[in-house]
Design an enzyme around this catalytic site. Structure first.
Site, PDB file in Angstrom:
ATOM      1  N   ASN A  92     -31.666 -28.106 -19.532  1.00  0.00           N
ATOM      2  CA  ASN A  92     -31.290 -28.528 -18.194  1.00  0.00           C
ATOM      3  C   ASN A  92     -30.720 -26.543 -18.009  1.00  0.00           C
ATOM      4  O   ASN A  92     -29.854 -26.743 -18.512  1.00  0.00           O
ATOM      5  CB  ASN A  92     -31.357 -29.552 -17.680  1.00  0.00           C
ATOM      6  CG  ASN A  92     -31.189 -29.622 -15.792  1.00  0.00           C
ATOM      7  OD1 ASN A  92     -32.031 -29.405 -15.592  1.00  0.00           O
ATOM      8  ND2 ASN A  92     -29.698 -29.860 -15.679  1.00  0.00           N
ATOM      9  N   ASP A 100     -26.868 -34.705 -16.370  1.00  0.00           N
ATOM     10  CA  ASP A 100     -25.814 -33.520 -16.323  1.00  0.00           C
ATOM     11  C   ASP A 100     -24.425 -33.503 -17.136  1.00  0.00           C
ATOM     12  O   ASP A 100     -23.446 -32.907 -17.034  1.00  0.00           O
ATOM     13  CB  ASP A 100     -24.919 -33.171 -15.211  1.00  0.00           C
ATOM     14  CG  ASP A 100     -26.517 -32.830 -14.264  1.00  0.00           C
ATOM     15  OD1 ASP A 100     -27.137 -32.273 -14.144  1.00  0.00           O
ATOM     16  OD2 ASP A 100     -26.391 -32.785 -13.183  1.00  0.00           O
TER      17      ASP A 100
END
Length: 312
Positions: A108, A146
């Site tokens: 990501n 994240d």
């Protein structure tokens, strides 16, 4: 060596998807984009991908449980033969099952210098904190938001008078430069001969009294005072294969292994008639515990009797 097949997941305009796609057109890029999928059928990035000849898939996630929707996306990725997944503005939290399936193969990009400023409204938070530097990060995806290992970052200076929009625009340029480079490095780390040899060497030389030397044009690993127990084979005899050669119990087991999983096992030239088995390492999806088990088994078959029963 065939290129790694990448599926890109988007939710909107797909500018990072486009950066990955156009970078993949370079002859030396180790990956190709084979699917662009979205959780919004109206995502503008789908039209761009389709215009570039990339297969697309879209399905609205509303009304489906997270794991149910992820199973639909996973089925499309599998159908496209994807080896890696790249999230590019994909605004969905992923189920643990999906993350586990693609562990180590899903990345990501996030518009901050992680671990700082996870989640949304990143640029507002950077400006509110009075920071002078921001940037972007590419990381492996884990169940926590994240929070996976960072694979690469680019720093971007915060200018006097920046707004969230002006800062975001400059960081987006950095994202487009960073993401293809890091994805390429990840793919190469899983499939390049140098990286594969380094991993095999680490496992082989961890065995008792194991040493290495060239033999028959390949790097071989042997037990001091004993025999060779493994060979690293890279395009040997121009077969285009990167593999590990180890000792099976004989040609019958060799044949059974190849019949059961021809995508993983193969009969190597010269050593094949002696019952050795080849294990492909260049598929991008290696089970290193399985490989370690084979090295250990082959080591025991090759070590002197005084060592073969050592506990380890």
């Amino acid at each position: 060596m065939p290129k790694s097949r990448v599926g890109v997941l988007i939710s909107g305009r797909g500018s990072n998807m486009a950066a990955l796609l156009y970078a993949s057109r370079a002859e030396d890029c180790p990956y190709e984009v084979v699917l662009v999928a979205a959780n919004d059928p109206d995502a503008p990035g789908l039209a761009l991908a389709a215009a570039e000849g990339v297969p697309t898939f879209a399905r609205a996630h509303q009304g489906l449980k997270r794991a149910e929707f992820d199973a639909i996306i996973d089925a499309e990725l599998t159908r496209a033969g994807c080896d890696h997944v790249a999230l590019a503005g994909y605004m969905r939290l992923l189920s643990p099952e999906f993350v586990a399936k693609w562990q180590g193969r899903m990345v990501n990009i996030h518009p901050s210098l992680l671990p700082a400023h996870k989640g949304l409204h990143v640029h507002e938070a950077v400006l509110a904190a009075g920071e002078t530097v921001s940037g972007c990060s590419v990381h492996l995806v884990t169940p926590e938001l994240d929070d996976g290992p960072v694979l690469g970052q680019t720093r971007v200076v915060v200018l006097p008078g920046d707004t969230p929009d002006t800062l975001a625009a400059r960081i987006l340029i950095a994202e487009h430069q960073l993401y293809p480079r890091v994805l390429a490095a990840l793919v190469q780390s899983r499939t390049s001969p140098d990286a594969l040899l380094a991993r095999v060497r680490q496992l082989a030389l961890a065995l008792p009294e194991a040493e290495e030397k060239l033999s028959h044009g390949s790097l071989g690993f042997f037990v001091r005072g004993g025999k060779f127990f493994a060979y690293f084979s890279y395009d040997h005899h121009h077969d285009g294969v990167t593999g590990l050669l180890v000792k099976a119990s004989g040609v019958e087991e060799q044949a059974q292994l190849i019949e059961n999983d021809p995508g993983l096992y193969y009969r190597p030239a010269y050593l094949g008639p002696s019952g050795w088995i080849g294990i492909r390492l260049d598929t991008g999806d290696n089970d290193w515990q399985h490989i370690e088990d084979w090295l250990t088994r082959s080591w025991r078959a090759s070590a002197p009797k005084r060592m073969a029963m050592l506990p380890f």
